[in-house]
Design a protein around this motif. Structure first.
Motif, PDB file in Angstrom:
ATOM      1  N   SER A  84       0.840  -1.194   0.000  1.00  0.00           N
ATOM      2  CA  SER A  84       0.000   0.000   0.000  1.00  0.00           C
ATOM      3  C   SER A  84       0.878   1.248   0.000  1.00  0.00           C
ATOM      4  N   LEU A  85       0.433   2.263  -0.716  1.00  0.00           N
ATOM      5  CA  LEU A  85       1.165   3.527  -0.728  1.00  0.00           C
ATOM      6  C   LEU A  85       0.683   4.465   0.375  1.00  0.00           C
ATOM      7  N   ILE A  86      -0.445   4.147   0.971  1.00  0.00           N
ATOM      8  CA  ILE A  86      -0.991   4.938   2.079  1.00  0.00           C
ATOM      9  C   ILE A  86      -1.391   3.978   3.193  1.00  0.00           C
ATOM     10  N   SER A  89      -0.160  -2.112   4.645  1.00  0.00           N
ATOM     11  CA  SER A  89      -0.592  -3.098   3.650  1.00  0.00           C
ATOM     12  C   SER A  89      -1.336  -4.244   4.326  1.00  0.00           C
ATOM     13  N   GLU A 128      -5.311  -0.345  12.449  1.00  0.00           N
ATOM     14  CA  GLU A 128      -4.888   1.046  12.312  1.00  0.00           C
ATOM     15  C   GLU A 128      -5.667   1.947  13.269  1.00  0.00           C
ATOM     16  N   LEU A 185       4.176   4.272  11.161  1.00  0.00           N
ATOM     17  CA  LEU A 185       4.656   4.194   9.788  1.00  0.00           C
ATOM     18  C   LEU A 185       4.558   5.584   9.168  1.00  0.00           C
ATOM     19  N   THR A 186       5.653   6.057   8.605  1.00  0.00           N
ATOM     20  CA  THR A 186       5.666   7.367   7.950  1.00  0.00           C
ATOM     21  C   THR A 186       5.699   7.185   6.444  1.00  0.00           C
ATOM     22  N   ARG A 187       4.700   7.739   5.789  1.00  0.00           N
ATOM     23  CA  ARG A 187       4.647   7.739   4.331  1.00  0.00           C
ATOM     24  C   ARG A 187       4.887   9.169   3.836  1.00  0.00           C
ATOM     25  N   VAL A 188       5.584   9.281   2.738  1.00  0.00           N
ATOM     26  CA  VAL A 188       5.826  10.596   2.138  1.00  0.00           C
ATOM     27  C   VAL A 188       4.908  10.739   0.933  1.00  0.00           C
ATOM     28  N   ILE A 189       4.025  11.723   0.979  1.00  0.00           N
ATOM     29  CA  ILE A 189       3.062  11.965  -0.087  1.00  0.00           C
ATOM     30  C   ILE A 189       3.560  13.108  -0.965  1.00  0.00           C
ATOM     31  N   PRO A 197       5.136  14.433   4.662  1.00  0.00           N
ATOM     32  CA  PRO A 197       5.214  13.185   5.433  1.00  0.00           C
ATOM     33  C   PRO A 197       3.979  13.023   6.304  1.00  0.00           C
ATOM     34  N   ASP A 199       2.163  10.391   9.207  1.00  0.00           N
ATOM     35  CA  ASP A 199       2.340   9.255  10.117  1.00  0.00           C
ATOM     36  C   ASP A 199       1.054   8.440  10.202  1.00  0.00           C
TER      37      ASP A 199
END
Length: 245
Positions: A84-86, A89, A128, A185-189, A197, A199
């Protein structure tokens, strides 16, 4: 005290492992038997005794791993087809997907699985949540034996293996290994010229419910489906009620 609903968990991956009494026939076609399809990839490592069939099945990637040098171990594993990108997963809601997983394997377990001495059920569950503190509050409800410091703790991991005895086969001991932790989990958008970023927080429960490695007696073939279902039932108990002494 009661914890979150069992249905609040999503499923990161799921596994059923069977340790055979004898080396399996290399000409078997179990992946096709279970799925009705040809595997997309087949990897045969003869020097290490490993054979892997893998492909897309429904909403999963489904892998069949056979290792003849590691106690003739057979692993059926389902996991997400792509990360998953966001967020985290997963392959869907735990109860629903685990039922589909066992339905897919029911015929193999009942009619095809060779004589075995050990069975293991594994799953990684993810829930989540909005922030770290909420995650610790949830873990507190699952682990009443631990007093959480909700404001000052920054990391948490708890692992325990509780022994039990099978109700399906009276001589079998069962290991109930559970691992509990809170994740960030940190995702960079990327949006146009902006980099943001974000969280994401979750509780994670890793389950490995297995019959004892010390058992050397054959498990009656007619009881293999019942033992597998029993292991899953124990796992469901931890996911719904937490760890109880």
């Amino acid at each position: 005290m009661p914890t979150s609903e069992l249905t609040s968990w999503n499923l990161e991956s799921i596994r059923l492992s069977v340790f055979l009494a004898e080396q399996p026939n290399p000409a078997q076609d179990w992946w096709k038997q279970v799925t009705g399809l040809e595997p997309e990839t087949t990897v045969n490592k003869r020097q290490t005794g490993e054979l892997t069939d893998e492909g897309t099945f429904g909403n999963w990637r489904l892998a069949l791993n056979i290792n003849t040098l590691a106690q003739n171990r057979v692993d059926w594993i389902a996991y997400p087809p792509a990360p998953s990108l966001i967020g985290f997963s997963h392959i869907g809601q735990y109860v629903e997907q685990s039922e589909l997983f066992f339905e897919a394997l029911q015929g193999w377990l009942a009619d095809t699985c060779p004589p075995s001495i050990r069975i293991a059920f594994g799953a990684v569950l993810i829930n989540e949540l909005q922030d770290k503190k909420t995650g610790y509050q949830m873990l507190q409800s699952f682990l009443p034996i631990i007093k959480f410091d909700l404001d000052n703790w920054s990391d948490f991991f708890f692992q325990v293996n509780k022994k039990g005895v099978s109700k399906a086969v009276n001589y079998l001991e069962i290991n109930q290994l559970t691992k509990w932790n809170a994740l960030r989990l940190t995702r960079v958008i990327f949006e146009s010229t902006n980099v943001s970023p974000i969280d994401f927080h979750a509780c994670r429960l890793e389950l490995d419910i297995n019959t004892s490695a010390e058992n050397t007696s054959l498990i009656d073939r007619n009881l293999i489906p019942a033992v597998s279902a029993e292991l899953r039932k124990i796992a469901n108990g931890y996911a719904s009620e937490g760890y109880q002494e």
